[in-house]
Scaffold this active site. Structure first.
Site, short mmCIF file in Angstrom:
data_model
loop_
_atom_site.label_atom_id
_atom_site.label_comp_id
_atom_site.label_asym_id
_atom_site.label_seq_id
_atom_site.Cartn_x
_atom_site.Cartn_y
_atom_site.Cartn_z
CG ASP A 34 42.84 59.57 40.68
OD1 ASP A 34 41.26 59.95 39.37
OD2 ASP A 34 42.13 59.36 41.45
CG HIS A 53 38.56 56.58 39.84
ND1 HIS A 53 38.52 57.99 41.27
CD2 HIS A 53 39.22 56.37 40.01
CE1 HIS A 53 38.70 57.20 41.97
NE2 HIS A 53 39.05 55.85 41.26
#
Ligand code: NAG
Ligand code: NAG
Length: 395
Positions: free
Chosen positions: A219, A242
């Site tokens: 993430d 991310h």
């Protein structure tokens, strides 16, 4: 217990505690002396807690030391305030149980609560998140997931040289804490592991610095949530992951703003996004202002520069205008390659347009061999550009 027994017990305990002065002049408390076993199988949670209580009550600066070996630890909270400064010096490795239910629904694995003058030095931690991720992926009823290191209401904290593997959710969470320095950490989880943010900050100020670290995770490498202020991020290698993000903001009607954030001298490699601000598409009192992203290198990054106020994964929002006010955000000296054509995106709220966006010296090219140009998209965004800006600014 008779008085004699109590006294001999205390005496024994005092012996167990290595009353050796460490080089720093701190009293050393070795977890092995409190019953911990570095065999990777024996539950050492209580031994760690006993060592913590002894170290935390020391009038002198204390060092809780974890020697070489692999120590199995369940969910644990190390509670302050302590009487003096305390250093958690880890030479070995801490591992969580394989059973995903063992960390329960507490939300954390290793938590520090109301501790000041804390340093966590070196060491490796492995939360063994794979079972938990698989539970999530299969949509079973899973526990809520544990943050690997959770600093909750802590002040004056240094985390240096720590390596974290495979957190269930966030690797390091800094919440309601002031003056925290994270230096030289290494964070590792597979790119597909869900919600494994590297370092998350929330409602924290004083000065928060995150420097010289390598983050590869599933993430955000770093996420700065509501109430993050005075944050300095420098020399980070991010990817896979991310992005380095501010947000997600605006999930609540009433929430703290984010201000005075600098992200500099960092490299993004094959991340989904580069630097990002994201806000849920719903009403909120939040804001983000005085943010600087500069001296950044993008290598094959999905959306190197992005502000997205229409963030709404899995339709988990009412699709209303974001109430978060975004202003004074600077992007300066950002170069490299984009893996999509959308190198710059400013998708702001129609009821709260972004203003004061500054672009300076940007060069982002499309990785595609066909050499189509990259593009900039603007929606409700105002600001200025200077120097060479490619793709051409749409502000
Ligand atoms: C931060 O602390 C608040 C209040 O204690 C809590 O409600 C929230 O869930 C915490 N968030 C994280 C990420 O730890
Ligand atoms: C802004 O944050 C930096 C740390 O990144 C800090 O040194 C500085 O004092 C802060 N400025 C204000 C006005 O608080």
């Amino acid at each position: 217990m008779s008085r004699f027994k109590t006294i001999s017990w205390i005496y024994l305990l005092a012996l167990i505690i290595e009353l050796i002065l460490s080089p720093s002049g701190a009293l050393a408390y070795n977890v092995v002396g409190f019953g911990a076993k570095g065999d990777g199988r024996t539950d050492s949670t209580l031994a760690f807690l006993r060592a913590w209580i002894a170290a935390c009550s020391s009038i002198r600066p204390a060092m809780l030391s974890v020697p070489r070996g692999t120590f199995l630890i369940k969910s644990v909270t190390f509670t302050g305030p302590c009487r003096n400064s305390i250093q958690f010096a880890i030479q070995g490795k801490l591992v969580a149980p394989d059973n995903i239910y063992a960390l329960g629904n507490s939300g954390y694995w290793i938590q520090f609560y109301k501790v000041s003058r804390l340093s966590i030095i070196r060491g490796t931690i492995d939360a063994k998140g794979a079972g938990f991720w698989s539970c999530r992926r299969h949509g079973q009823s899973c526990p809520q997931g544990a943050r690997s290191i959770s600093l909750q209401w802590c002040n004056n904290v240094l985390v240096r040289g720590l390596t974290s593997y495979n957190s269930q959710i966030m690797h390091i969470s800094i919440n309601r804490s002031n003056n925290v320095k994270i230096q030289n950490v290494k964070i590792n989880a597979p790119s597909g592991s869900p919600n494994t943010d590297g370092i998350h900050v929330e409602y924290s100020m004083g000065v928060i610095t995150i420097t010289d670290s390598t983050i590869r995770t599933g993430d955000d490498c770093i996420s700065l949530g509501q109430g993050s202020m005075n944050v300095w991020v420098e020399q980070i290698g991010c990817g896979p992951g991310h992005s380095i993000s501010i947000g997600s903001l605006g999930n609540n009607l009433n929430e703290g703003g984010v201000q005075n954030v600098t992200v500099t001298n960092s490299v993004f490699t094959k991340t989904q996004n580069g630097v990002r601000l994201k806000c849920w598409a719903r009403p909120s009192s939040g804001y983000a202002r005085n943010v600087v992203f500069r001296n950044l290198i993008m290598k094959n990054v999905g959306h190197p520069i992005i502000i997205d106020q229409k963030y709404c994964p899995n339709n988990r929002c009412p699709h209303k205008n974001s109430g978060v006010r975004i202003s004074q955000v600077t992007f300066k000296n950002i170069k490299g390659t984009s893996s999509t054509q959308a190198a710059m995106t400013f998708r702001c709220s129609s009821s709260n347009p972004c203003y004061g966006i500054k672009l300076q010296d940007i060069k982002l090219t499309y990785i595609n061999l066909l050499k189509r140009p990259t593009l900039a998209y603007c929606e409700n965004a105002g600001g200025s550009s200077s120097g060479t800006v490619f793709p051409k600014s749409c502000l």
